[in-house]
Design an enzyme around this catalytic site. Structure first.
Site, PDB file in Angstrom:
ATOM      1  N   ASN A  12       1.066  -0.846   0.205  1.00 23.77           N
ATOM      2  CA  ASN A  12       0.044   0.058   0.103  1.00 23.77           C
ATOM      3  C   ASN A  12       0.665   1.127   0.239  1.00 23.77           C
ATOM      4  O   ASN A  12       1.217   1.691   0.969  1.00 23.77           O
ATOM      5  CB  ASN A  12      -0.896  -0.249   1.370  1.00 23.77           C
ATOM      6  N   TRP A  13       0.699   1.541  -0.477  1.00 26.42           N
ATOM      7  CA  TRP A  13       1.900   3.282  -1.693  1.00 26.42           C
ATOM      8  C   TRP A  13       1.392   4.347  -0.388  1.00 26.42           C
ATOM      9  O   TRP A  13       1.921   5.588  -0.360  1.00 26.42           O
ATOM     10  CB  TRP A  13       2.386   2.657  -2.559  1.00 26.42           C
ATOM     11  N   LYS A  14      -0.117   4.353   0.070  1.00 22.52           N
ATOM     12  CA  LYS A  14      -0.753   5.678   0.205  1.00 22.52           C
ATOM     13  C   LYS A  14      -0.651   7.038  -0.518  1.00 22.52           C
ATOM     14  O   LYS A  14      -0.453   6.602  -1.955  1.00 22.52           O
ATOM     15  CB  LYS A  14       0.009   5.729   2.063  1.00 22.52           C
ATOM     16  N   HIS A  96      -9.112   0.586   5.075  1.00 20.66           N
ATOM     17  CA  HIS A  96      -7.687   1.690   5.740  1.00 20.66           C
ATOM     18  C   HIS A  96      -7.778   2.131   7.463  1.00 20.66           C
ATOM     19  O   HIS A  96      -9.261   3.157   7.051  1.00 20.66           O
ATOM     20  CB  HIS A  96      -7.350   1.485   4.964  1.00 20.66           C
ATOM     21  N   GLU A  98      -6.741   4.700   7.751  1.00 24.25           N
ATOM     22  CA  GLU A  98      -6.342   6.244   7.815  1.00 24.25           C
ATOM     23  C   GLU A  98      -7.868   6.584   6.779  1.00 24.25           C
ATOM     24  O   GLU A  98      -7.631   7.865   7.143  1.00 24.25           O
ATOM     25  CB  GLU A  98      -5.328   5.900   6.489  1.00 24.25           C
ATOM     26  N   GLU A 166      -5.094  -4.843  11.193  1.00 26.33           N
ATOM     27  CA  GLU A 166      -4.139  -3.953  10.524  1.00 26.33           C
ATOM     28  C   GLU A 166      -4.406  -2.818  12.469  1.00 26.33           C
ATOM     29  O   GLU A 166      -5.042  -2.062  11.945  1.00 26.33           O
ATOM     30  CB  GLU A 166      -4.454  -2.626   9.621  1.00 26.33           C
ATOM     31  N   GLY A 172       3.130   2.052  10.743  1.00 24.16           N
ATOM     32  CA  GLY A 172       4.019   3.722  10.780  1.00 24.16           C
ATOM     33  C   GLY A 172       4.425   3.851  11.998  1.00 24.16           C
ATOM     34  O   GLY A 172       5.831   4.575  11.866  1.00 24.16           O
ATOM     35  N   SER A 211       4.265  -2.041  10.202  1.00 20.62           N
ATOM     36  CA  SER A 211       5.421  -1.815  10.597  1.00 20.62           C
ATOM     37  C   SER A 211       6.065  -3.479  10.046  1.00 20.62           C
ATOM     38  O   SER A 211       6.721  -4.337  10.955  1.00 20.62           O
ATOM     39  CB  SER A 211       5.414  -1.627  12.159  1.00 20.62           C
ATOM     40  N   GLY A 232       3.359  -1.452   4.346  1.00 19.93           N
ATOM     41  CA  GLY A 232       3.148  -0.006   3.664  1.00 19.93           C
ATOM     42  C   GLY A 232       4.559   0.992   3.729  1.00 19.93           C
ATOM     43  O   GLY A 232       5.469   0.271   1.770  1.00 19.93           O
ATOM     44  N   GLY A 233       5.160   1.357   4.135  1.00 22.48           N
ATOM     45  CA  GLY A 233       6.457   1.468   4.137  1.00 22.48           C
ATOM     46  C   GLY A 233       7.463   1.114   3.478  1.00 22.48           C
ATOM     47  O   GLY A 233       8.045   1.422   2.592  1.00 22.48           O
TER      48      GLY A 233
HETATM   49  P1  13P Z   1       3.711   0.192   7.363  1.00 23.02           P
HETATM   50  O1  13P Z   1       3.919  -0.904   6.902  1.00 23.02           O
HETATM   51  O2  13P Z   1       4.290   1.640   6.755  1.00 23.02           O
HETATM   52  O3  13P Z   1       3.234   0.868   8.720  1.00 23.02           O
HETATM   53  O4  13P Z   1       1.569   1.021   6.783  1.00 23.02           O
HETATM   54  C1  13P Z   1       0.972  -0.566   7.340  1.00 23.02           C
HETATM   55  C2  13P Z   1       0.385  -0.489   6.527  1.00 23.02           C
HETATM   56  O5  13P Z   1      -1.424   1.143   7.201  1.00 23.02           O
HETATM   57  C3  13P Z   1      -0.572  -0.670   5.849  1.00 23.02           C
HETATM   58  O6  13P Z   1      -1.969  -0.691   4.340  1.00 23.02           O
END
Ligand code: 13P
Length: 249
Positions: A12-14, A96, A98, A166, A172, A211, A232-233
């Site tokens: 997920n590149w957000k 998600h 977010e 999640e 993050g 993470s 994510g990251g």
């Molecule tokens: P991180 O891997 O950056 O913690 O993000 C997880 C996430 O929200 C994937 O959708």
């Protein structure tokens, strides 16, 4: 993981990535040969068309990060599931945390979006997860069970639904639950899916997200009822994403 659930590693590149990020995508696509997991990158809307064209013929799938429940209409700034599909996406992340926090999305809207994804022929990846306050109160499994009950419509099957657990406090932050805690929540998700969808639940993939990094991926992916990862990251760097995909046993 069981033989009937093929692991899925999704990135997920957000809100990250400009056109120049195509080189990272190409490195990922080129590194997938021989991997047992399915792999997917979910870039921002602006890159979906270009990325889908770029990975055509490779094992890498492209997904969206959200969609509107309606097929089209007066919804300025929104994107429909049909538009994602038309641009070359095959899946979409929905609910998600977010989105739930930044855009006040509750379970009812997430449920409507899942139906939209099905209408358009997209695979929804429905996200659930507790806050730190809820975790500390011992409510993680109950919160997540309620979210699955209310966010997933009737009619889910092994091939039309992926769930992602999640924990919000793990996103993050570099913090992850213990594998015992992950197993407990994934077990609770499997249980509610079983109550609702019977034997189909055994084939529905449940991803862990929060993470996930190359150094913790193998342990998380080897945990009971963990059928892949939503990253994510670490998905922004081809080398890290590939290392996580390779950690699937
Ligand atoms: P991180 O891997 O950056 O913690 O993000 C997880 C996430 O929200 C994937 O959708």
């Amino acid at each position: 993981m069981t033989a009937e659930r093929r692991p899925l590693i999704a990135g997920n590149w957000k809100m990250n990535g400009l056109r120049a990020a195509k080189s990272e995508l190409r490195t990922v696509a080129a590194g997938l040969a021989g991997l047992s997991a399915e792999t997917m990158i979910c870039p921002p809307f602006t890159l979906i068309g270009a990325f889908a064209a770029d990975v055509a013929g490779t094992q890498l799938m492209i997904g969206g990060q959200d969609c509107h429940p309606a097929e089209s209409g007066a919804h300025t700034g929104d994107i429909s599931a049909e538009m994602l599909r038309d641009a070359g996406a095959v899946a979409v992340i929905l609910g998600h945390s977010e989105r739930r926090i930044d855009h006040q999305e509750g379970d009812a809207i997430v449920k409507a979006k899942v139906k939209a994804a099905w209408r358009a022929g997209l695979l929804p990846v429905v996200c659930v997860g507790e806050t730190l306050v809820e975790r500390d109160a011992g409510e993680a499994a109950a919160v997540v069970t309620r979210q699955v009950r209310q966010s997933v419509p009737d009619g889910a099957t092994a091939v039309n639904l992926v769930v992602a657990y999640e924990p919000i406090w793990a996103i993050g932050t570099g913090r992850t639950p213990t594998t015992d805690d992950v197993a407990e929540v994934h077990g609770a998700i499997r249980h509610i899916l079983g109550e609702r969808f019977g034997a189909e639940a055994n084939g529905i993939r449940i991803l862990y997200g929060g993470s996930v990094k190359p150094d913790n991926a193998a342990a998380l992916l080897a945990t009971a009822d963990v059928d892949g990862a939503l990253v994510g990251g670490a998905s922004l760097k081809a080398a890290d994403f590939l290392a996580i995909a390779r950690a699937v046993g």
